[in-house]
Motif scaffolding. Structure first.
Motif, mmCIF file in Angstrom:
data_model
loop_
_atom_site.group_PDB
_atom_site.id
_atom_site.type_symbol
_atom_site.label_atom_id
_atom_site.label_comp_id
_atom_site.label_asym_id
_atom_site.label_seq_id
_atom_site.Cartn_x
_atom_site.Cartn_y
_atom_site.Cartn_z
ATOM 1 N N VAL A 242 35.079 51.504 34.883
ATOM 2 C CA VAL A 242 35.572 50.178 35.274
ATOM 3 C C VAL A 242 36.671 50.329 36.325
ATOM 4 N N SER A 243 36.534 49.593 37.407
ATOM 5 C CA SER A 243 37.538 49.644 38.469
ATOM 6 C C SER A 243 38.770 48.848 38.064
ATOM 7 N N THR A 244 39.928 49.317 38.498
ATOM 8 C CA THR A 244 41.168 48.586 38.209
ATOM 9 C C THR A 244 41.491 47.582 39.305
ATOM 10 N N VAL A 245 40.719 47.614 40.389
ATOM 11 C CA VAL A 245 40.934 46.673 41.493
ATOM 12 C C VAL A 245 40.161 45.388 41.207
ATOM 13 N N GLY A 246 40.831 44.266 41.294
ATOM 14 C CA GLY A 246 40.191 42.984 41.001
ATOM 15 C C GLY A 246 38.981 42.752 41.882
ATOM 16 N N PRO A 247 37.790 42.614 41.302
ATOM 17 C CA PRO A 247 36.580 42.431 42.108
ATOM 18 C C PRO A 247 36.511 41.042 42.733
ATOM 19 N N VAL A 248 35.926 40.972 43.924
ATOM 20 C CA VAL A 248 35.739 39.698 44.610
ATOM 21 C C VAL A 248 34.480 39.025 44.074
ATOM 22 N N PHE A 249 34.621 37.766 43.692
ATOM 23 C CA PHE A 249 33.505 37.005 43.154
ATOM 24 C C PHE A 249 32.702 36.449 44.324
ATOM 25 N N ASP A 250 31.685 37.185 44.745
ATOM 26 C CA ASP A 250 30.893 36.847 45.925
ATOM 27 C C ASP A 250 29.637 36.086 45.502
ATOM 28 N N VAL A 251 29.657 34.776 45.668
ATOM 29 C CA VAL A 251 28.525 33.956 45.241
ATOM 30 C C VAL A 251 27.277 34.270 46.063
ATOM 31 N N LYS A 252 27.449 34.744 47.304
ATOM 32 C CA LYS A 252 26.292 35.102 48.120
ATOM 33 C C LYS A 252 25.499 36.222 47.462
ATOM 34 N N LYS A 253 26.202 37.147 46.857
ATOM 35 C CA LYS A 253 25.527 38.240 46.149
ATOM 36 C C LYS A 253 24.769 37.685 44.943
#
Length: 466
Positions: free
Chosen positions: A285-296
């Motif tokens: 698990v990454s500790t960097v906040g993931p970007v919520f990409d709706v396009k994906k």
């Protein structure tokens, strides 16, 4: 959180527990518990224990466990780890304002009530008849702990946290520690905003003589501009939004698996929950906040839509039409028409909500079908002649199939009138669908049927003649 919780529980043979933490009575929202149950079920993340399912450690609503917490509060007071505080809300507000004015770094409760009896405290300003109970944080409180995701973590020093409010309800901090212990919780998964609270919780475990669980603090999701997702400003922060928009639960689940976590072996992004669970590891698990990409998510949803059998996708489109209120009940021949039209639109769908705009002409009344002004305006001057020739050819078609319809129109318009297909079929498309863009024309006309097709051609012909 629920997705990672359930994956870990399944992998380790444990139980995924849904507990309703409703001790903050000022923040209760009517219907929120039902919404949690419904959305988790929709997403395929059903708990093993919950208020509705029950379980060996119930009740699972904290508001129904008040008698459970009080003995532990009394124990903490008796052991000198907690004390009563009679400070009024006004007095605490003034204290905080003064601390800010003095630009103090050690903000927090100033322990005015520590060591006082009720009578002693009543003689001072800012007294409240009903006290709260606060933890007494020791000077040597341990601030470093091991996190399953982050390794060694150093948290800030806490202040004397309230653990029992004036209304008799415990705060989150006491309730979760007591419940996690009594319910046999061995792994606590929560957002990184709770890192600062972990030293308080570890103290409570220590004082009460309990084995503390392992902690996994997940990174917080971010918007495309890297800002924190707000439930008030971003509708995508709530699961109900995805259902309303017509996302498939398995696609959303797959998308969530990819947030703060690498794809399964080989970089394969499309994967099942079972595949995700089989290789689950907190260390990934990454500790960097993931970007919520709706396009994906849109791309994934399209992949899942196209993988569904026709009848399954048709059923989901119908369910969405009903749940969204577009339909109150399935109309006559509704299921038949949607099932027939589904193969024509599936390749063009990103979400289920897009289906109605593509097929609603099939359900329109022939006499009230709206002809889009822009589409009509783009037709050539010979549109009336084309429609008349098309009507004559279609009226003579024997068995009404897409193949027979196409053959008749090509013979009459392309070969007979020498028109290019895009000019030959455009008037027929506008007449039968009301727009210049529709699902494949000949298959659509087969679904629409001979009588409706001819009636609609007649209507547009009359409209163009004025």
């Amino acid at each position: 959180m629920a997705l990672f919780d359930k994956a870990w529980a399944n992998l380790t043979g444990g139980s995924f527990v849904l507990r309703i933490e409703d001790t903050d009575r000022n923040r209760l929202v009517a219907g929120s518990e039902e919404q949690i149950n419904e959305t988790l079920a929709w997403l395929g993340l059903d708990p093993d224990e919950s208020p509705s399912l029950g379980g060996p450690y119930g009740p699972y609503k904290q508001s129904e466990r008040l008698d459970t917490y009080r003995p532990f509060v009394d124990q903490l007071i008796a052991d000198g780890h907690a004390y009563h505080c009679w400070c009024s809300a006004e007095r605490l507000k003034q204290m905080r304002e003064q601390q800010q004015a003095d630009k103090r770094s050690d903000t927090g409760y100033d322990r005015l009530c520590l060591g006082m009896t009720r009578e002693q405290r009543a003689g001072l300003p800012g007294f409240s008849e009903t006290p709260v109970v606060r933890m007494l944080i020791p000077d040597d409180a341990e601030l470093t702990f091991t996190d399953l995701i982050r390794g060694e973590v150093h948290a800030p020093r806490p202040d004397d946290q309230v653990i029992l409010k004036a209304d008799g309800f415990p705060t989150y901090h006491l309730a979760v520690v007591v419940d996690d212990h009594l319910m046999g919780i061995t792994t606590v998964v929560r957002g990184e905003e709770w890192i600062s609270s972990t030293p308080k919780h570890r103290l409570l475990y220590k004082w009460l003589g309990w084995q503390e669980p392992e902690f996994a603090h997940m990174p917080l999701l971010r918007n495309a501009d890297k800002s924190k997702i707000s439930k008030r400003k971003n509708p995508a922060a709530q699961l109900t939004w995805f259902k309303e928009q017509g996302y498939l639960p398995e696609a959303l689940r797959n998308f969530l698996q990819l947030l703060a976590y690498p794809p399964v072996e080989g970089g394969q992004e499309v994967s099942s929950f079972e595949e995700f669970t089989a290789g689950f590891d907190w260390g990934k698990v990454s500790t960097v906040g993931p970007v919520f990409d709706v396009k994906k998510l849109d791309w994934l949803n399209g992949v899942y839509i196209r993988s569904l059998p026709t009848t399954d996708l048709a059923d989901r489109i119908i369910d969405h039409l009903l749940s969204s209120g577009i339909w109150h009940e399935v109309p006559e021949r509704g299921r038949e028409i949607v099932t027939a039209a589904t193969p024509l639109i599936s390749e063009r769908l990103t979400t289920l909500s897009q289906a109605w705009d593509k097929i609603n002409f099939l359900f329109a009344d022939d006499e009230t079908l709206n002809f889009d002004e822009i589409a009509v305006g783009k037709l050539r001057d010979d549109a009336v002649q084309v429609l008349e020739a098309a009507r004559k050819a279609l009226a003579e078609v024997g068995e009404w199939t897409a193949e027979a319809v196409e053959a008749a129109l090509r013979s009459s318009l392309v070969e007979g009138m020498g028109l290019k297909p895009k000019f030959a079929f455009a008037p027929v498309r506008v007449a039968t669908s009301g727009t210049q863009v529709s699902p494949p024309l000949f298959e659509s006309l087969e679904i629409l049927g001979r009588e409706s097709t001819l009636r609609r051609i007649d209507r547009l012909t009359e409209t163009l003649r004025g």
